[in-house]
Design an enzyme around this catalytic site. Structure first.
Site, short mmCIF file in Angstrom:
data_model
loop_
_atom_site.label_atom_id
_atom_site.label_comp_id
_atom_site.label_asym_id
_atom_site.label_seq_id
_atom_site.Cartn_x
_atom_site.Cartn_y
_atom_site.Cartn_z
N ASP A 55 -6.36 -0.66 7.35
CA ASP A 55 -5.97 -0.24 6.02
C ASP A 55 -5.01 -1.25 5.39
O ASP A 55 -4.13 -1.78 6.06
CB ASP A 55 -5.30 1.14 6.11
CG ASP A 55 -5.15 1.81 4.77
OD1 ASP A 55 -6.15 1.88 4.03
OD2 ASP A 55 -4.05 2.28 4.46
N GLU A 102 -10.03 -3.37 4.71
CA GLU A 102 -9.87 -2.58 3.49
C GLU A 102 -9.26 -3.50 2.44
O GLU A 102 -8.05 -3.78 2.46
CB GLU A 102 -8.97 -1.37 3.77
CG GLU A 102 -8.87 -0.39 2.60
CD GLU A 102 -7.77 -0.74 1.63
OE1 GLU A 102 -8.10 -1.25 0.53
OE2 GLU A 102 -6.60 -0.51 1.94
N ASP A 149 -8.91 8.68 0.01
CA ASP A 149 -7.92 8.66 -1.07
C ASP A 149 -8.53 8.97 -2.44
O ASP A 149 -7.79 9.20 -3.40
CB ASP A 149 -7.24 7.29 -1.15
CG ASP A 149 -6.10 7.16 -0.14
OD1 ASP A 149 -5.56 8.18 0.29
OD2 ASP A 149 -5.75 6.01 0.20
#
Length: 527
Positions: A326, A374, A428
């Protein structure tokens, strides 16, 4: 023609033709579902590694999927976010299955006598955590009874001791951290007595002796997580399912690693962060996101040859087959915010370790790093070059493309590489249905024209767009497969409460027409 009519008309032909074709070539295109174990069906208030998990793996196989993506698997603290883990190496003990513990002789029916009436659609973490910890202590008590009765040579006991030996590099500090935290009534380690707060060897030795029983209990819960997860992963491997894990780039301040490895973080003499992580204003927030995580002292990491990061990735690869990292852009440059700032607007970009970290990883893990980057948000040419240098797949989110088709990087027919992962949305994002409901009529019309559809099944349309893209990997949250609106959203960035609680029920997954639909389109697009 609706989905059920379509299934009836083309399923047989699609099965025969697509399967014959796939057998004649090496598979190069893959698809799968994003769902965290906490969302699985279970009678115990939170998804776990019991029957619901195995049923999900079966579903992937039955629909032709080969990917299962999870969120970070570490233990969670305040806020219940898997992206604010209390350890970079430990597992989430709340997803240990009581049923599997009964099968191992560690629980009896009467041990579950006080189970609350849980909501099957949401996780109530406050209630779940208290009850699950009591159940785990009961399991440990049964284990101790076996030891006391002379069954110390029981296979489970031998497995436990072997686990403690194999994982001692992180496990000893982890178990000590949790036991000490309990002794200080759960307070952050910054509020502990100075000697153990600072991790003085004499203090650690004294607490290790004083809290030996609690320390062993916490080691035992990690053993149970590892045992159940390893069994589930082996089952997935039999079904040719690849598990994609997730590594948050940063650690929570109140975590074992910051406490035990202070020199690797930007902290003052008492352990408080001097600067914290976040991102500048973006798609998700006008004031940016102030995450509050302590930042790394990258010079200290470099001196160690990036040993902690390499160990972290290695540990995750013991649990999963590859990992998404991430906020990959933070390795090239990260947003540094003064620790006393009220919003992320006050931050500034600082240089990260760049290629040096990934070259060190290649020396340990091999040239082909099993990492997905990501790369969403403010992405510079330098970030893109770093990702391409190590041949790491990036991410394409369809919601970003169809909302504004002038941003062509997210529109499938403009993709410039197959080495990427096409998502309908992420944990998200709004669910695709929820997102569509909030769009202007102009955007809705654009999607209907693009997909030659009427918008009534927009979640499935987006899955179809992802499957049909040139991206090597297509992944969609289970909420989109189930056509759920924002009531089922997993996380809303910038909002502290009511996140990470989504659960689905087994009947939703078992709807036959939905299973047929997914199998058909997976085959049509050669996934």
């Amino acid at each position: 023609m609706d989905c059920k009519e379509l299934n009836a008309s083309v399923l047989s032909a699609a099965d025969t033709e697509a399967e014959d074709t796939q057998e004649k070539k090496v598979r190069t295109r893959f698809s799968g579902i994003l769902v965290h174990p906490t969302s699985f069906p279970s009678p115990h208030g939170i998804g776990d590694l019991g029957q619901g998990a195995y049923d999900f793996i079966d579903y992937l196989e039955q629909t032709g999927q080969h990917l299962w993506q999870v969120l970070p698997l570490g233990p969670t603290g305040f806020g219940d976010s898997p992206y604010q883990s209390l350890s970079a190496f430990a597992g989430q003990i709340y997803i240990i299955s009581p049923e599997r513990l009964k099968e191992d002789g560690l629980l009896e029916d009467q041990d579950l006598w006080d189970e609350p009436a849980f909501d099957p659609k949401k996780v109530d973490y406050g209630t779940v955590i208290g009850w699950k910890m009591r159940v785990l202590r009961s399991a440990y008590a049964h284990f101790l009874e076996k030891e006391a009765s002379g069954e110390a040579k029981d296979p489970l006991a031998a497995e436990f001791e072997a686990f403690c030996l194999q994982q001692r590099r992180w496990l000893d500090d982890y178990a000590l951290f949790y036991a000490v935290k309990d002794s200080f009534e759960g307070r952050c380690w910054l509020d502990w007595d100075a000697d153990i707060r600072d991790g003085l060897p004499s203090a650690k030795a004294a607490y290790t002796k004083k809290l030996a029983g609690e320390i062993r209990f916490y080691k035992f819960t990690q053993f149970l997580f590892q045992k159940q997860w390893t069994e589930l992963r082996a089952y997935a491997a039999q079904k040719e399912i690849t598990i994609i894990g997730d590594i948050p780039i940063f650690m929570a301040i109140d975590c074992c690693d910051v406490w035990s490895q202070k020199k690797l973080f930007c902290l003052d003499s008492k352990g408080y962060p001097t600067e914290v992580a976040g991102v500048p204003p973006d798609y998700f927030s006008e004031t940016g996101q102030l995450w509050g995580n302590p930042l790394y002292d990258w010079k200290a990491h470099e001196k160690s040859g990036y040993a902690w990061w390499i160990d972290r990735v290695k540990r995750q690869l013991e649990l999963v087959d590859c990992v998404r990292i991430d906020h990959f852009r933070g390795f090239e440059a990260y947003w540094s915010v003064p620790a006393d700032a009220e919003t992320a607007i006050e931050g500034a970009w600082k240089k990260g370790p760049g290629e040096k970290l990934f070259l060190a990883m290649q020396k340990e893990l091999g040239e082909d790093l099993p990492i997905i980057a990501e790369d969403l948000g403010i992405i510079t040419d330098e970030v893109t070059q770093l990702r391409k240098q190590f041949n790491l797949p990036g991410m394409k989110v369809l919601q970003f493309g169809y909302g504004d088709m002038t941003d062509t990087q997210y529109v499938p027919h403009f993709y410039d590489t197959v080495n990427c992962v096409c998502y309908t949305g992420t944990h998200d994002n709004e669910t695709t249905l929820g997102w569509y409901q909030h769009q202007s009529e102009e955007v809705k019309d654009r999607i209907r024209r693009y997909g030659n559809c009427d918008g009534s099944g927009v979640s499935l349309d987006f899955i179809r767009f992802a499957l049909g893209s040139i991206a090597k990997y297509a992944i969609f949250p289970i909420q989109d497969l189930l056509q759920l609106d924002n009531e089922a959203r997993m996380n809303t960035p910038g909002v502290a409460a009511a996140n990470w609680a989504f659960r689905y029920e087994q009947w939703q997954l078992d709807e036959g027409w939905r299973k047929d639909w997914l199998k058909i389109y997976t085959q049509i697009y050669g996934r």
